[in-house]
Scaffold this active site. Structure first.
Site, PDB file in Angstrom:
ATOM      1  N   LYS A  40     -18.838  -3.383 -13.836  1.00 17.37           N
ATOM      2  CA  LYS A  40     -19.038  -4.295 -12.706  1.00 17.37           C
ATOM      3  C   LYS A  40     -19.505  -5.675 -13.222  1.00 17.37           C
ATOM      4  CE  LYS A  40     -21.706  -4.829  -8.537  1.00 17.37           C
ATOM      5  NZ  LYS A  40     -22.919  -4.452  -7.847  1.00 17.37           N
ATOM      6  N   ASN A  63      -5.134  -8.173   0.918  1.00 16.26           N
ATOM      7  CA  ASN A  63      -4.803  -8.995   2.081  1.00 16.26           C
ATOM      8  C   ASN A  63      -5.009  -8.186   3.358  1.00 16.26           C
ATOM      9  OD1 ASN A  63      -2.229  -7.570   2.729  1.00 16.26           O
ATOM     10  ND2 ASN A  63      -1.703  -8.318   0.680  1.00 16.26           N
ATOM     11  N   ASP A 104       0.715 -11.098  -4.604  1.00 18.74           N
ATOM     12  CA  ASP A 104       1.575 -11.863  -5.515  1.00 18.74           C
ATOM     13  C   ASP A 104       0.956 -11.993  -6.908  1.00 18.74           C
ATOM     14  OD1 ASP A 104       3.645 -12.308  -3.736  1.00 18.74           O
ATOM     15  OD2 ASP A 104       2.578 -13.957  -2.768  1.00 18.74           O
TER      16      ASP A 104
HETATM   17  O1  C5P Z   1       7.845 -13.546  -1.316  1.00 13.21           O
HETATM   18  P1  C5P Z   1       7.249 -12.809  -0.169  1.00 13.21           P
HETATM   19  O2  C5P Z   1       6.014 -12.036  -0.521  1.00 13.21           O
HETATM   20  O3  C5P Z   1       7.056 -13.619   1.069  1.00 13.21           O
HETATM   21  O4  C5P Z   1       8.396 -11.765   0.221  1.00 13.21           O
HETATM   22  C1  C5P Z   1       8.226 -10.776   1.185  1.00 13.21           C
HETATM   23  C2  C5P Z   1       9.156  -9.632   0.898  1.00 13.21           C
HETATM   24  O5  C5P Z   1       9.173  -9.339  -0.489  1.00 13.21           O
HETATM   25  C3  C5P Z   1       8.680  -8.355   1.549  1.00 13.21           C
HETATM   26  O6  C5P Z   1       9.830  -7.572   1.828  1.00 13.21           O
HETATM   27  C4  C5P Z   1       7.802  -7.743   0.482  1.00 13.21           C
HETATM   28  O7  C5P Z   1       7.662  -6.337   0.640  1.00 13.21           O
HETATM   29  C5  C5P Z   1       8.539  -8.109  -0.783  1.00 13.21           C
HETATM   30  N1  C5P Z   1       7.698  -8.325  -1.979  1.00 13.21           N
HETATM   31  C6  C5P Z   1       7.822  -7.467  -3.055  1.00 13.21           C
HETATM   32  N2  C5P Z   1       7.079  -7.675  -4.186  1.00 13.21           N
HETATM   33  C7  C5P Z   1       6.237  -8.729  -4.271  1.00 13.21           C
HETATM   34  C8  C5P Z   1       6.105  -9.607  -3.189  1.00 13.21           C
HETATM   35  C9  C5P Z   1       6.847  -9.376  -2.054  1.00 13.21           C
HETATM   36  O8  C5P Z   1       8.586  -6.515  -2.982  1.00 13.21           O
HETATM   37  N3  C5P Z   1       5.535  -8.908  -5.370  1.00 13.21           N
END
Ligand code: C5P
Length: 400
Positions: free
Chosen positions: A289, A210, A279
């Site tokens: 590759k 991202n 996520d």
């Molecule tokens: O659910 P979302 O990604 O919006 O949440 C953001 C918060 O959760 C941030 O503090 C981010 O660092 C943390 N986060 C995490 N692990 C993930 C996704 C988000 O610790 N897989």
């Protein structure tokens, strides 16, 4: 300049092999500008001579409670009123037991009982003596009375055992003593901060990621270190320099980040998850590759672990602070995440304004309140965020 400059330190030495290190400790304290007076128990004098400590401190060493010569000069009550800090290093198991009982049966226990100065002890003993429930109960008692406990460290011991019970090194004791006089916002607190994006491999040359630049997390790390915190920055791949006095741990994927966090969190007070953790990750990473062939290519993605929720669910959890970068209903979604992820504090912001930018507008959210921050530079807002974190960290400590 050291925060110990012109401070009065009463250094107590009890009987243990680590007493030989107290000579070096005295030298370091004097070098830092402190005025040092040494008090030794009888047992301590079996390990190191008062003459050595006298030469290093430049002051007469006190070894007995009722010494006519000493009482004529600086008596024990005067001596108890003299210091800004009483530091006992090494503190033996027996000394801790006598202290816990409130005894005043020699000069050092008497001074500790009579002083109004803060007291710090650096335990040093065999690992079995340290882990003995009697010593641990004494430790709890002393901690509850507000004594600072420096260490002990773990490693090889003079008796050949290996384990917890080694006195911390003189340099470490010096640093911890300096910390007691350091009045900066976060002095002595240990922070773990995650920052940047994660990269989830598709094949050896491609990944999913991202636009996170890492700027917010790095600004927080820089401000926190300047405010006296010990900062570990667990960072995904970014093009930013490591801020001064910050320990940086580099990771690539969400899984790496989780492992690094779990390794560092047990010794931290505050965890701040700023990273934009991917996520999802490809279910399979192709070994070679992937060749261009069909018009469409399907990837199956699986959910990554939620790092901050994992940390917040730990039995011994640190004070946990999250971020939420949203594109609509910023505050509403932020409040929902605060609750669902069981966070102590959360900063919600608009992802489209924030990602990659040098400035930020955010809303701080906690269980029963909120506060608007910015718009201002990330460095400025980082300072405001740390103020709020400190306030709520203190409140949480009082509540528990
Ligand atoms: O659910 P979302 O990604 O919006 O949440 C953001 C918060 O959760 C941030 O503090 C981010 O660092 C943390 N986060 C995490 N692990 C993930 C996704 C988000 O610790 N897989």
């Amino acid at each position: 300049m050291s925060t110990l400059s012109n401070r009065r330190i009463l250094l107590g030495i009890t009987g243990g092999i680590a007493a030989y290190k107290s000579a070096e400790l005295t030298r370091l304290l004097v070098k830092a500008g402190a005025e040092v007076r040494v008090v030794m128990t009888q047992a301590a004098t079996e390990f190191i001579t008062p003459l050595t400590l006298q030469a290093l401190s430049g002051n007469r060493v006190h070894t007995t409670l009722l010494d006519p010569e000493a009482e004529a000069g600086m008596g024990h009550i005067e001596l108890a009123r003299w210091p800004d800090l009483v530091l006992v290093a090494p503190a033996s198991a027996n000394f801790m037991a006598r202290l816990a009982e409130g005894k005043a049966d020699d000069i050092l226990t008497t001074l500790v009982l009579a002083t109004k100065a803060p007291i710090a002890i650096a335990p040093a003993m065999n690992q079995a003596m340290w882990s003995n429930p009697a010593t641990q109960a004494n430790l709890d008692t002393l901690r509850q009375r507000g004594l600072q406990i420096f260490g002990p460290g773990s490693g090889e011991q003079a008796c050949g055992d290996v384990g917890l019970g080694r006195m911390l090194e003189p340099g470490e004791l010096l640093g911890l003593s300096e910390g007691l006089f350091d009045k900066r916002l976060l002095s002595g607190l240990r922070l773990v901060i995650t920052a940047g994006p994660t990269q989830e491999a598709i094949d050896p040359v491609r990944y999913i990621s991202n636009h996170s630049s890492g700027k917010m997390g790095y600004a927080l790390a820089a401000e926190a270190a300047a405010a006296g915190a010990h900062v570990t920055l667990i960072s995904g791949p970014v093009a930013l320099a490591t801020p001064e006095r910050v320990r940086r741990v580099e990771v690539v994927s969400a899984d790496d980040m989780l492992q690094a966090c779990l390794a560092h969190v047990p010794t931290c007070d505050i965890f701040i998850g700023v990273a934009a953790v991917a996520d999802y990750r490809p279910q399979q990473v192709a070994e070679q590759k992937i060749k261009k062939a069909e018009d469409t290519l399907s990837l199956t993605l699986v959910k990554n672990p939620d790092i901050i929720s994992t940390i917040a669910a730990l039995e011994q959890r640190p004070f946990t602070v999250g971020f939420a970068a949203e594109t609509i209903d910023v505050t509403k979604h932020g409040a929902e995440k605060l609750q669902r992820k069981k966070l102590d504090l959360l900063f919600a912001n608009d992802a489209r304004e924030t990602l990659g930018s040098d400035s930020i507008t955010a809303t701080a959210l906690w269980a029963d309140g909120s506060q608007a921050l910015g718009p201002a530079s990330k460095r400025t807002v980082a300072g405001q965020m740390l103020n709020l974190i400190r306030q709520h960290y203190d409140l949480a400590g009082k509540a528990s």
